[in-house]
Motif scaffolding. Structure first.
Motif, short mmCIF file in Angstrom:
data_model
loop_
_atom_site.label_atom_id
_atom_site.label_comp_id
_atom_site.label_asym_id
_atom_site.label_seq_id
_atom_site.Cartn_x
_atom_site.Cartn_y
_atom_site.Cartn_z
N GLY A 234 -8.76 8.75 -1.40
CA GLY A 234 -9.25 9.68 -2.39
C GLY A 234 -8.56 9.56 -3.74
O GLY A 234 -8.88 10.32 -4.66
N ALA A 235 -7.64 8.61 -3.86
CA ALA A 235 -6.95 8.39 -5.14
C ALA A 235 -7.52 7.17 -5.83
O ALA A 235 -7.87 6.17 -5.18
CB ALA A 235 -5.45 8.19 -4.91
N MET A 236 -7.64 7.23 -7.15
CA MET A 236 -8.05 6.06 -7.91
C MET A 236 -7.09 4.91 -7.65
O MET A 236 -5.88 5.07 -7.68
CB MET A 236 -8.04 6.39 -9.40
CG MET A 236 -8.52 5.26 -10.32
SD MET A 236 -7.90 5.42 -12.01
CE MET A 236 -6.30 4.59 -11.88
N ALA A 237 -7.63 3.74 -7.37
CA ALA A 237 -6.80 2.56 -7.16
C ALA A 237 -6.60 1.83 -8.49
O ALA A 237 -7.56 1.55 -9.20
CB ALA A 237 -7.44 1.62 -6.15
N LEU A 238 -5.36 1.55 -8.82
CA LEU A 238 -5.04 0.66 -9.92
C LEU A 238 -4.46 -0.64 -9.35
O LEU A 238 -4.91 -1.73 -9.69
CB LEU A 238 -4.02 1.30 -10.87
CG LEU A 238 -3.53 0.40 -12.02
CD1 LEU A 238 -4.69 0.00 -12.93
CD2 LEU A 238 -2.44 1.10 -12.81
N SER A 239 -3.48 -0.50 -8.47
CA SER A 239 -2.88 -1.66 -7.80
C SER A 239 -2.72 -1.31 -6.33
O SER A 239 -1.85 -0.53 -5.97
CB SER A 239 -1.53 -2.02 -8.42
OG SER A 239 -0.88 -3.02 -7.68
N TRP A 240 -3.54 -1.91 -5.48
CA TRP A 240 -3.52 -1.56 -4.07
C TRP A 240 -2.17 -1.84 -3.43
O TRP A 240 -1.79 -1.20 -2.46
CB TRP A 240 -4.61 -2.34 -3.33
CG TRP A 240 -5.99 -1.92 -3.70
CD1 TRP A 240 -6.66 -0.81 -3.26
CD2 TRP A 240 -6.89 -2.59 -4.60
NE1 TRP A 240 -7.91 -0.76 -3.83
CE2 TRP A 240 -8.08 -1.83 -4.65
CE3 TRP A 240 -6.79 -3.76 -5.36
CZ2 TRP A 240 -9.18 -2.22 -5.43
CZ3 TRP A 240 -7.87 -4.14 -6.14
CH2 TRP A 240 -9.04 -3.37 -6.17
N SER A 241 -1.42 -2.79 -3.96
CA SER A 241 -0.14 -3.15 -3.34
C SER A 241 1.05 -2.46 -3.99
O SER A 241 2.19 -2.68 -3.56
CB SER A 241 0.06 -4.67 -3.39
OG SER A 241 0.34 -5.12 -4.70
N MET A 242 0.81 -1.60 -5.02
CA MET A 242 1.93 -0.96 -5.70
C MET A 242 1.76 0.54 -5.90
O MET A 242 2.75 1.23 -6.16
CB MET A 242 2.19 -1.64 -7.06
CG MET A 242 2.71 -3.06 -6.95
SD MET A 242 3.01 -3.83 -8.56
CE MET A 242 4.38 -2.84 -9.20
N ASP A 243 0.55 1.08 -5.81
CA ASP A 243 0.33 2.50 -6.06
C ASP A 243 1.05 3.36 -5.02
O ASP A 243 1.01 3.07 -3.82
CB ASP A 243 -1.16 2.83 -6.00
CG ASP A 243 -1.96 2.19 -7.12
OD1 ASP A 243 -1.35 1.78 -8.13
OD2 ASP A 243 -3.20 2.10 -6.98
N LYS A 244 1.68 4.45 -5.50
CA LYS A 244 2.39 5.38 -4.63
C LYS A 244 2.16 6.81 -5.13
O LYS A 244 2.01 7.01 -6.33
CB LYS A 244 3.90 5.07 -4.62
CG LYS A 244 4.22 3.67 -4.08
CD LYS A 244 5.60 3.20 -4.50
CE LYS A 244 5.68 2.77 -5.94
NZ LYS A 244 5.01 1.47 -6.21
#
Length: 557
Positions: free
Chosen positions: A312-322
């Motif tokens: 449900g969160a906007m993805a900017l960087s799938w491997s770095m978003d927290k």
């Protein structure tokens, strides 16, 4: 020359411009001169014969691009590859212990109700639990503050007033019936407006999406509501999670509204610092909790990668978003984190690791390090950081110097550019990126276009170096539980966002211009319990987190 042809096929994406230019070039024949020019961008040098052998394959690859582009890929579709932050040989705790936070003694409703704005979560919770104030009264109080101050701070995209009052009244009914859920029950909160919420807009802070409705609650929102929380506001973020400029203006620090609140969790930090919310949810990819917490003087927790669901969160960087909380204190962050962490069956990056925060953790027994070389530098608020180190040493904490791995970590930030370009591919190719407020050289539109020229091979090579970084970081931290860094230390910020290590950023004084400063405490992977306990230990020694702005606003023209 099979190997050379395969390599050439992987660099094919670098041959084509983005946006309107893509379709135009797609009608042109791929020739040796085209590939000669393309390889200049990448820094390779194949012979004309090798390039000639690749031309027909590249025509096929380009046709494949067009077929792939016809597949609908909304932002919430993640790649099949999932980043693993766990080094070889590492294991996290298996035993689970009860979460414990002491109830504050003798909390009374203040005669001056404005003082409630800066009460901690445990204090507010005790007022509600003992029925000195109702959730409806507290929610109305914060809604009124939001209406009064948020327009000046430009920190809110949407007030969720109707929902908030419904949830507050429901909380009061539950509490009256003896169904008290814990310290978040009946407490208002806000979420960064890249988290989806039913019936309310989720704008991502960006003009192309300012009327977007994603009619579902993000996992974090749902979990806070399940804990009895009352959602009162969607807070601003710099467009598509960069900076503090959004489609409606520039979010400001309540310490000096002539200055931005930094970003991208701009509104969450600004609103909490101004006492418009007890806590709010932020996100970080490369400093978006640390930076606004510094500009606004809040306490922020950036958890380990893989701790909190991003469903449900906007993805900017799938491997770095927290995702993590921004609040008044480290312990407030612990209370919120305890409600939101853990697998949800929807975000495949999550790990089922315990969070054993309790009063039995002895911060004096933790092994503590510090980035000696960074603290040795000259910078404008060095005396505040030194005072922090001195206070800890005086309290019996022994610190040992630590160093970060020696790898080209800044170059690895192409991870964000490439993944972000993929996440917003349709925005770029449609040309709607021109609707974003920021159009300068370092803004997203140009970053996303430039990222299309990064070959898949180079992206994957960067991720292989990142694997080395994860392993080397484990070796560097084998003898410490926590280490301390200046918040300005960009290498530490880059390294630990790439490796997924958690941090707590806490206020530790003010600059000469009256703006707050912070210091950063870093923890081991999945070591939030020890990390937060150490941050609380420091905050118990000082009162920096108890300082708050006057809200006597004036704007310089």
């Amino acid at each position: 020359m099979k190997k050379s042809k395969a390599y050439i096929s992987l660099i094919g994406a670098a041959c084509f411009l983005s946006g309107a230019f893509i379709s135009k070039i797609a009608d042109n024949k791929i020739t040796v001169p085209v590939l000669q020019e393309a390889q200049k961008l990448i820094g390779i040098n194949f012979t004309n014969a090798q390039l000639d052998s690749a031309t027909s394959e590249m025509e096929d690859v380009r046709e494949g691009y067009e077929r792939i582009r016809k597949v609908p890929l909304p932002n919430n579709v993640a790649p099949a590859l999932v980043f693993n932050p766990i080094p070889v040989g590492y294991s996290f705790e298996q035993e689970r212990t009860p979460f414990e936070v002491a109830r504050p003694a003798k909390v009374k409703l203040p005669k001056n109700r404005d003082e409630l704005a800066f009460y901690s979560i445990p204090q507010l919770a005790e007022l509600i639990r003992t029925k000195q104030i109702s959730s409806e009264e507290l929610t109305t109080f914060y809604l009124n503050r939001l209406k009064e101050y948020a327009p000046t701070l430009e920190c809110v995209t949407t007030l969720t007033e109707e929902l908030a009052m419904q949830q507050a009244r429901q909380a009061d009914k539950e509490i009256k019936a003896g169904k008290y859920k814990g310290m978040l029950h009946g407490i208002p909160f806000g979420v960064k407006d890249l988290l989806s919420t039913r019936k309310y807009k989720t704008t991502w802070g960006a003009m192309p999406y300012k009327d977007q409705v994603i009619d579902e609650d993000a996992t974090v929102v749902q979990r806070l509501q399940d804990a009895g929380g009352v959602l009162v506001a969607k807070t601003t973020l710099g467009a598509l999670a960069m900076g503090d400029v959004w489609y409606g203006g520039k979010t400001r620090s309540p310490w000096d509204i002539n200055k931005g609140s930094s970003g991208s969790s701009a509104g969450s930090a600004s609103a909490v610092a101004a006492g418009l919310l007890p806590y709010a949810i932020g996100t970080e990819t490369l400093g978006s909790i640390v930076s606004p917490s510094t500009a606004c003087g809040t306490t922020g927790l950036r958890p380990t990668f893989g701790r909190v669901s991003r469903y449900g969160a906007m993805a900017l960087s799938w491997s770095m978003d927290k995702i993590g909380p921004i609040a008044r204190s480290a312990e407030d962050c612990a209370i919120v984190f305890n409600a939101i962490y853990g697998p949800d069956g929807k975000d495949l990056s999550l790990y089922d690791a315990p969070f054993n925060y309790n009063q039995n953790i002895n911060p004096k027994k933790l092994r503590v390090g510090y980035l000696k070389n960074d603290f040795a530098r000259d910078y404008g608020f060095k005396e505040n950081d030194q005072a922090t180190l001195d206070a800890l040493q005086k309290a019996g904490i022994e610190m040992v110097p630590v160093e970060l791995p020696d790898l080209p970590v800044r170059d690895l930030t192409l991870t964000i550019s490439v993944e972000g370009a993929a996440a917003f591919d349709e925005l770029t190719r449609s040309g709607r990126d021109t609707l974003l407020v920021q159009q300068h050289k370092n803004a997203w539109p140009n970053t996303f276009r430039a990222a299309r020229f990064v070959p898949a091979v180079e992206y994957l090579q960067a991720q292989r170096v990142r694997s080395l970084l994860v392993q080397q970081m484990q070796e560097k931290l084998k003898d410490v539980d926590v280490y301390i860094s200046p918040s300005f230390a960009s290498d530490n910020l880059v390294v630990t966002n790439l490796t997924g290590h958690p941090c707590v950023v806490v206020p530790n004084g003010f600059q000469k211009n009256g703006m707050p400063t912070t210091i950063t405490f870093m923890g081991k992977l999945f070591g939030e319990a020890q990390l937060i306990a150490f941050a609380k230990f420091y905050q118990d020694l000082t009162n920096h987190e108890e300082q708050h702005p006057s809200l006597d606003f004036s704007v310089k023209k």
